[in-house]
Design an enzyme around this catalytic site. Structure first.
Site, PDB file in Angstrom:
ATOM      1  N   THR A   1       0.952  -1.393  -0.049  1.00 48.36           N
ATOM      2  CA  THR A   1      -0.477  -0.121   0.134  1.00 48.36           C
ATOM      3  C   THR A   1       0.889   1.579   0.158  1.00 48.36           C
ATOM      4  O   THR A   1       1.852   1.389   0.413  1.00 48.36           O
ATOM      5  CB  THR A   1      -1.444   0.147   1.230  1.00 48.36           C
ATOM      6  OG1 THR A   1      -0.125   0.043   2.773  1.00 48.36           O
ATOM      7  CG2 THR A   1      -2.005  -1.321   0.999  1.00 48.36           C
TER       8      THR A   1
ATOM      9  N   ASN B   1       0.834   5.217   1.130  1.00 45.95           N
ATOM     10  CA  ASN B   1      -0.196   5.995   2.482  1.00 45.95           C
ATOM     11  C   ASN B   1      -0.380   7.170   2.318  1.00 45.95           C
ATOM     12  O   ASN B   1       0.918   7.339   1.642  1.00 45.95           O
ATOM     13  CB  ASN B   1       0.597   5.188   3.581  1.00 45.95           C
ATOM     14  CG  ASN B   1      -0.007   3.891   4.745  1.00 45.95           C
ATOM     15  OD1 ASN B   1       0.161   3.153   3.400  1.00 45.95           O
ATOM     16  ND2 ASN B   1      -0.286   3.372   5.278  1.00 45.95           N
TER      17      ASN B   1
ATOM     18  N   GLU C   1      -5.036   4.112   3.880  1.00 45.62           N
ATOM     19  CA  GLU C   1      -3.913   3.058   2.743  1.00 45.62           C
ATOM     20  C   GLU C   1      -4.844   3.451   1.239  1.00 45.62           C
ATOM     21  O   GLU C   1      -5.264   2.181   1.085  1.00 45.62           O
ATOM     22  CB  GLU C   1      -3.551   2.012   3.233  1.00 45.62           C
ATOM     23  CG  GLU C   1      -2.979   2.748   4.998  1.00 45.62           C
ATOM     24  CD  GLU C   1      -3.433   1.202   5.763  1.00 45.62           C
ATOM     25  OE1 GLU C   1      -2.488  -0.111   5.489  1.00 45.62           O
ATOM     26  OE2 GLU C   1      -4.415   0.842   6.197  1.00 45.62           O
TER      27      GLU C   1
END
Length: 219
Positions: A48, A50, A142
């Site tokens: 992910t 962020n 995320e």
């Protein structure tokens, strides 16, 4: 907690009508990618990117320490889908990616690059909230970009065009159930975005162009 005996495979893979997104969507968010909890790739196999959650930032003045999205303050916690654009540095291995193929996998939904912009557009699915499975105490955003990148891109400017809501955030009996649901989220995003009215006119999926106004993503 999500019922561990209940399969999630029955979830619909295409959300909303084929016509363009309706209010409150699309929603915009932008900021610089920061390091997260360090578990996306290691534990989940789903990396992910962020973005910091700070609704006090002005939409006209994003910074590296806050994501520009006043709507986050009242946003429903859960999973969303839409498009992400990244301005990758020239030395990044994906800075000029234009791969196109016919099968719907992460790299098949390849970005197209614009000669007038450093931003490249990718499909994405994202979670906003506290992630009850991990008992987070800080609200986070995320983003899982649906592309297999050759290197990290911390610090890169990212813009998000959020087009719809997928589901509420849930707790799970185990890691496997969480990963299964996330992979279904990704499939929902791919299929929901693979429609003309949901694809930016600037060109995204395999070089295909739709009718959605995505000019903000590459301005």
């Amino acid at each position: 907690m999500a019922d561990p005996t209940k399969t999630t495979d029955a979830r619909p893979r295409i959300l909303y009508a084929d016509t363009s997104p309706s209010p409150p969507f699309p929603l915009r968010m932008e900021g610089s990618v920061i390091s997260g909890f360090g578990r996306g790739s290691k534990e989940l196999g789903i990396p992910t990117a962020n973005l910091p959650v700070d609704s006090s930032s002005s939409s006209s003045s994003p910074s590296s320490s806050s994501a520009s999205a006043p709507w986050l303050a009242t946003a429903r916690s859960g999973v969303y889908f839409g498009w992400a654009s990244l301005s990758l540095p020239p030395e990044h291995p994906d800075s000029t990616t234009t791969t196109t193929t016919a099968t719907a996998t992460d790299n098949d939904l390849a970005p197209s690059s614009s000669s007038s912009s450093s931003f490249q557009i990718y499909p994405m699915v994202m979670s906003i909230g506290y992630n009850p499975f991990y008992k987070n105490t800080v609200r986070s955003a995320e983003v899982h970009v649906l592309h297999a990148f050759g290197a990290d891109f911390y610090g890169a400017p990212m813009r998000l065009l959020v087009l719809g809501f997928v589901r509420d955030e849930l707790d799970y009996a185990g890691l496997e159930a969480l990963v299964t649901d996330i992979r279904i989220d990704c499939d929902v995003a791919r299929q929901s975005l693979a429609r003309d009215a949901w694809t930016p006119a600037e060109g995204v999926v395999g070089g295909r162009r739709g009718t959605l106004d995505g000019s903000w993503l590459v301005r």
